[in-house]
Scaffold this motif. Sequence first.
Motif, PDB file in Angstrom:
ATOM      1  N   GLN A  23      60.272  -4.072 105.887  1.00  0.00           N
ATOM      2  CA  GLN A  23      61.302  -3.407 105.067  1.00  0.00           C
ATOM      3  C   GLN A  23      61.382  -1.925 105.432  1.00  0.00           C
ATOM      4  O   GLN A  23      62.471  -1.347 105.468  1.00  0.00           O
ATOM      5  CB  GLN A  23      60.992  -3.556 103.567  1.00  0.00           C
ATOM      6  N   SER A  27      64.520   0.287 106.779  1.00  0.00           N
ATOM      7  CA  SER A  27      65.033   1.420 105.997  1.00  0.00           C
ATOM      8  C   SER A  27      65.046   2.723 106.804  1.00  0.00           C
ATOM      9  O   SER A  27      65.801   3.643 106.481  1.00  0.00           O
ATOM     10  CB  SER A  27      64.205   1.614 104.724  1.00  0.00           C
ATOM     11  N   ASP A  78      59.867  -2.614  97.743  1.00  0.00           N
ATOM     12  CA  ASP A  78      61.302  -2.726  97.455  1.00  0.00           C
ATOM     13  C   ASP A  78      61.732  -1.619  96.480  1.00  0.00           C
ATOM     14  O   ASP A  78      62.766  -0.982  96.679  1.00  0.00           O
ATOM     15  CB  ASP A  78      61.630  -4.099  96.843  1.00  0.00           C
ATOM     16  N   GLY A  79      60.924  -1.382  95.446  1.00  0.00           N
ATOM     17  CA  GLY A  79      61.243  -0.343  94.460  1.00  0.00           C
ATOM     18  C   GLY A  79      61.200   1.050  95.076  1.00  0.00           C
ATOM     19  O   GLY A  79      62.084   1.880  94.820  1.00  0.00           O
ATOM     20  N   GLU A  82      64.272   1.389  97.276  1.00  0.00           N
ATOM     21  CA  GLU A  82      65.483   1.521  96.454  1.00  0.00           C
ATOM     22  C   GLU A  82      65.613   2.940  95.910  1.00  0.00           C
ATOM     23  O   GLU A  82      66.693   3.517  95.894  1.00  0.00           O
ATOM     24  CB  GLU A  82      65.461   0.524  95.276  1.00  0.00           C
ATOM     25  N   GLU A  83      64.459   3.468  95.445  1.00  0.00           N
ATOM     26  CA  GLU A  83      64.486   4.820  94.906  1.00  0.00           C
ATOM     27  C   GLU A  83      64.828   5.841  95.992  1.00  0.00           C
ATOM     28  O   GLU A  83      65.566   6.811  95.741  1.00  0.00           O
ATOM     29  CB  GLU A  83      63.137   5.146  94.275  1.00  0.00           C
ATOM     30  N   LYS A  85      66.731   5.333  98.560  1.00  0.00           N
ATOM     31  CA  LYS A  85      68.179   5.231  98.808  1.00  0.00           C
ATOM     32  C   LYS A  85      68.965   5.956  97.728  1.00  0.00           C
ATOM     33  O   LYS A  85      69.952   6.634  98.000  1.00  0.00           O
ATOM     34  CB  LYS A  85      68.612   3.757  98.833  1.00  0.00           C
ATOM     35  N   GLU A  86      68.514   5.781  96.486  1.00  0.00           N
ATOM     36  CA  GLU A  86      69.181   6.426  95.353  1.00  0.00           C
ATOM     37  C   GLU A  86      69.147   7.951  95.517  1.00  0.00           C
ATOM     38  O   GLU A  86      70.167   8.624  95.344  1.00  0.00           O
ATOM     39  CB  GLU A  86      68.450   6.011  94.063  1.00  0.00           C
TER      40      GLU A  86
ATOM     41  N   GLN B  75      62.571   3.300  89.992  1.00  0.00           N
ATOM     42  CA  GLN B  75      62.444   1.939  90.526  1.00  0.00           C
ATOM     43  C   GLN B  75      61.117   1.725  91.259  1.00  0.00           C
ATOM     44  O   GLN B  75      60.598   0.617  91.314  1.00  0.00           O
ATOM     45  CB  GLN B  75      63.616   1.667  91.475  1.00  0.00           C
TER      46      GLN B  75
END
Lengths: 163, 163
Positions: A23, A27, A78-79, A82-83, A85-86, B75
């Motif tokens: 992952q 990313s 994953d978390g 995701e953070e 990306k945010e 997240q």
Amino acid sequence: MAIKSLDDLFTHFLKDMYYAEKQVLKSLPGMIRKAETKELRQALEDHRDETEQQIENLEKVFDQMGMRARGVTCQAIDGIIEEAKEIMSEVEGGATRDAGIIGSAQAVEHYEITRYGTLIAWAEKLGKKDAIQLLEANLAQEKAADAKLTKIAEGVVNDMAAA
Amino acid sequence: MAIKSLDDLFTHFLKDMYYAEKQVLKSLPGMIRKAETKELRQALEDHRDETEQQIENLEKVFDQMGMRARGVTCQAIDGIIEEAKEIMSEVEGGATRDAGIIGSAQAVEHYEITRYGTLIAWAEKLGKKDAIQLLEANLAQEKAADAKLTKIAEGVVNDMAAA
């Protein structure tokens, strides 16, 4: 799969890291595209190459155990991704976004540092000597990547972002 | 909220940590209930008390900035805690589950270590001297908690789990 022994738990964490590294590899191109500081882009590009090697090292550990390399979904990475990306989407750009990218990338490194540390400690108790060498190699790269990011933050990016 | 400056980014990460510490506080009782090794249960109980202090320290930082303490969904910590719960439910029990609990708790500590490190580096550039002291206090506790967990793993739990 019910986990009954430390050996089962080692296998579970190994699969978790295999998924996590894959992952991270997916990313990194998005982070590289958004990074504006030359040193940061270079560090992330170098780490993408290292991550490919790390995935191969994990495949060798599976091989030593007579298993096919396989990941299990790791909600933690994953978390964290995701953070990241945010944060990249919420920060407008420039050195401030680079500071956010560094913070996010260091959260990834720290997750990997703790997981490799745990895997190595268990491998020692389980007598998996060949695995230790490969996991130590990955751990050393993660620690070096983290230190390089700190250097770029403190030497270049944070001053520009605070200006 | 669009993040335009390092100061905005600092506030965002501070809210993220405030949410994270509160989620950690909620997750600790479940870990304490499942921990079988006395030393581990005690370490987690001590860390629950420390986490309460850390939340108060973060509230003081918000107060210094003239803001009401407020979290934003993080997240990363949600994923780390979800994974901890998954591991606790998949491992049958005994020292192997304790080894899994330690690994999970150390992933939490490492996330907090990296985030406090980043916040302190930014606070230095932003001249937030009073905040630095409070964030350093939290960082020192996270590092000590992580080291204590390593000691319990290496001194007690891993040997029992590998036996």
